[in-house]
Design a protein around this motif. Structure first.
Motif, PDB file in Angstrom:
ATOM      1  N   ASP A  89      -7.078   4.791  -3.092  1.00  8.71           N
ATOM      2  CA  ASP A  89      -8.307   4.158  -3.578  1.00  8.71           C
ATOM      3  C   ASP A  89      -8.110   2.729  -4.074  1.00  8.71           C
ATOM      4  OD1 ASP A  89      -9.796   6.455  -3.070  1.00  8.71           O
ATOM      5  OD2 ASP A  89      -9.258   7.327  -5.012  1.00  8.71           O
ATOM      6  N   VAL A  90      -6.873   2.285  -4.206  1.00 11.50           N
ATOM      7  CA  VAL A  90      -6.654   0.938  -4.697  1.00 11.50           C
ATOM      8  C   VAL A  90      -7.010  -0.073  -3.604  1.00 11.50           C
ATOM      9  CG1 VAL A  90      -4.242   0.574  -3.981  1.00 11.50           C
ATOM     10  CG2 VAL A  90      -5.069  -0.439  -6.113  1.00 11.50           C
ATOM     11  N   VAL A  91      -7.496  -1.224  -3.997  1.00 15.89           N
ATOM     12  CA  VAL A  91      -7.767  -2.298  -3.045  1.00 15.89           C
ATOM     13  C   VAL A  91      -6.451  -3.038  -2.800  1.00 15.89           C
ATOM     14  CG1 VAL A  91      -9.037  -4.428  -2.599  1.00 15.89           C
ATOM     15  CG2 VAL A  91     -10.138  -2.546  -3.844  1.00 15.89           C
ATOM     16  N   ILE A  92      -6.038  -3.119  -1.547  1.00 13.14           N
ATOM     17  CA  ILE A  92      -4.801  -3.803  -1.194  1.00 13.14           C
ATOM     18  C   ILE A  92      -5.133  -5.174  -0.637  1.00 13.14           C
ATOM     19  CG2 ILE A  92      -2.743  -3.801   0.258  1.00 13.14           C
ATOM     20  CD1 ILE A  92      -2.826  -0.771   0.249  1.00 13.14           C
ATOM     21  N   SER A  93      -4.595  -6.193  -1.313  1.00 16.92           N
ATOM     22  CA  SER A  93      -4.747  -7.578  -0.881  1.00 16.92           C
ATOM     23  C   SER A  93      -3.387  -8.094  -0.428  1.00 16.92           C
ATOM     24  CB  SER A  93      -5.265  -8.419  -2.054  1.00 16.92           C
ATOM     25  OG  SER A  93      -5.196  -9.805  -1.784  1.00 16.92           O
ATOM     26  N   VAL A  94      -3.394  -8.982   0.545  1.00 12.84           N
ATOM     27  CA  VAL A  94      -2.153  -9.643   0.957  1.00 12.84           C
ATOM     28  C   VAL A  94      -2.357 -11.151   0.894  1.00 12.84           C
ATOM     29  CG1 VAL A  94      -0.486 -10.017   2.809  1.00 12.84           C
ATOM     30  CG2 VAL A  94      -1.371  -7.716   2.373  1.00 12.84           C
ATOM     31  N   ASP A  95      -1.449 -11.793   0.182  1.00 13.10           N
ATOM     32  CA  ASP A  95      -1.484 -13.243  -0.011  1.00 13.10           C
ATOM     33  C   ASP A  95      -0.776 -13.891   1.178  1.00 13.10           C
ATOM     34  OD1 ASP A  95      -1.115 -15.862  -0.787  1.00 13.10           O
ATOM     35  OD2 ASP A  95      -0.339 -15.382  -2.776  1.00 13.10           O
ATOM     36  N   THR A  96      -1.536 -14.394   2.129  1.00 11.61           N
ATOM     37  CA  THR A  96      -0.968 -15.025   3.313  1.00 11.61           C
ATOM     38  C   THR A  96      -1.927 -16.070   3.856  1.00 11.61           C
ATOM     39  OG1 THR A  96       0.062 -14.644   5.482  1.00 11.61           O
ATOM     40  CG2 THR A  96      -1.919 -13.337   4.958  1.00 11.61           C
TER      41      THR A  96
END
Length: 286
Positions: A89-96
């Protein structure tokens, strides 16, 4: 309404984005979460302390050793998949800033692409649209990835911030990114000196007035260090003060290293603003 992954966030709900660096040379943690187990422990701790978004980065923001797209993918994709399995359920963000990396991490389960370098790769927004992911649109003053500002100047800083971030946001929506999954970021320290970052902070109401949710990445940054003349490990108090001001002025999402402390600050500001009742209210009632 802000909708990211399976989560919906109300207009008055502050959202914490916890930083997990998959790099051996990050400026703050110096590689503490470069290997899998410490990184996964960091995710679990951040979620337990109140982070709704985990922001995973495979390249340090500042100058340093060259990191290819292939190496960035190696550092992030398998980890994204692991976090997705453990925290559905966590929102996964990727810094790219690279579309190749965006493609790979979205396939692995990422919900949000944090484009901290302001659309330098225009295909990244297309990747977000194709995968139904969200997008962070950041102002960098035209700086190239992993460069530091040098004698930068703006006739009107906030006018430039609004022109760039709102322009990137509208382009993303035109490409098919969901409007409720697009955020704008003033880009503290990116293409800015310390006075610029302070000005961007006090003028946050102008960003909030656009209607786009505002993300701020303040945590232990150089503008805090220079303002108070403190080294990296002594910037927490300044960071939390800036967080409180930013919350009062309309920011919505906070990219941070210290989750528990940030949660208390945001809860206190929300209660003062009347958006959150006190956790306990006994005093003077008996």
């Amino acid at each position: 309404m802000l909708r990211l992954g399976t989560r919906e966030f109300g207009d008055d709900e502050p959202v914490i984005m916890a930083i997990v660096n998959r790099t051996p040379d990050s400026f703050y943690d110096q590689g503490a979460t470069f290997t899998d187990e410490p990184a996964l422990e960091r995710v679990a701790q951040a979620v337990s302390e109140g982070a709704a978004i985990i922001d995973i980065g495979g390249v340090k923001a500042g100058p340093g050793e060259e990191v290819s797209a292939e190496e960035e993918i190696r550092r992030t994709v398998a980890f994204v998949a692991s976090v997705r399995r453990r925290h559905p359920d966590v929102v996964i963000s990727v810094d790219t800033w690279r579309h190749e990396v965006g493609e790979a991490v979205c396939e692995a389960g990422a919900d949000l692409l944090n484009d901290a370098w302001g659309g330098v790769d225009p295909e990244l927004a297309e990747v977000a649209a194709r995968h139904g992911a969200g997008l962070v649109c950041t102002h960098t003053g035209g700086a190239r990835p992993r460069t530091r500002p040098h004698r930068v100047g703006y006739p009107d800083l906030m006018a430039d911030i609004l022109r760039v971030t709102v322009g990137l946001a509208e382009r993303a929506v035109a490409l098919g990114v969901r409007r409720e999954a697009v955020l704008i970021d003033p880009g503290h320290d990116f293409g800015k000196n310390t006075r610029h970052s302070l000005e961007a902070t006090r003028r946050l109401p102008e960003m909030a007035a656009t209607g786009w949710p505002v993300l701020v990445s303040l945590s232990n940054k150089d503008f805090v260090g220079e303002t108070l003349d403190r080294p990296v490990k002594e910037r927490l108090i300044g960071t939390l003060a800036t967080t409180a001001v930013s919350a009062w002025l309309g920011a919505r999402v906070y990219r941070v290293h210290e989750v528990a402390e940030t949660r208390q600050v945001l809860d206190m500001v929300a209660s003062i603003a009347g958006h959150r009742p006190p956790a306990v209210a006994r005093r003077g009632l008996a």
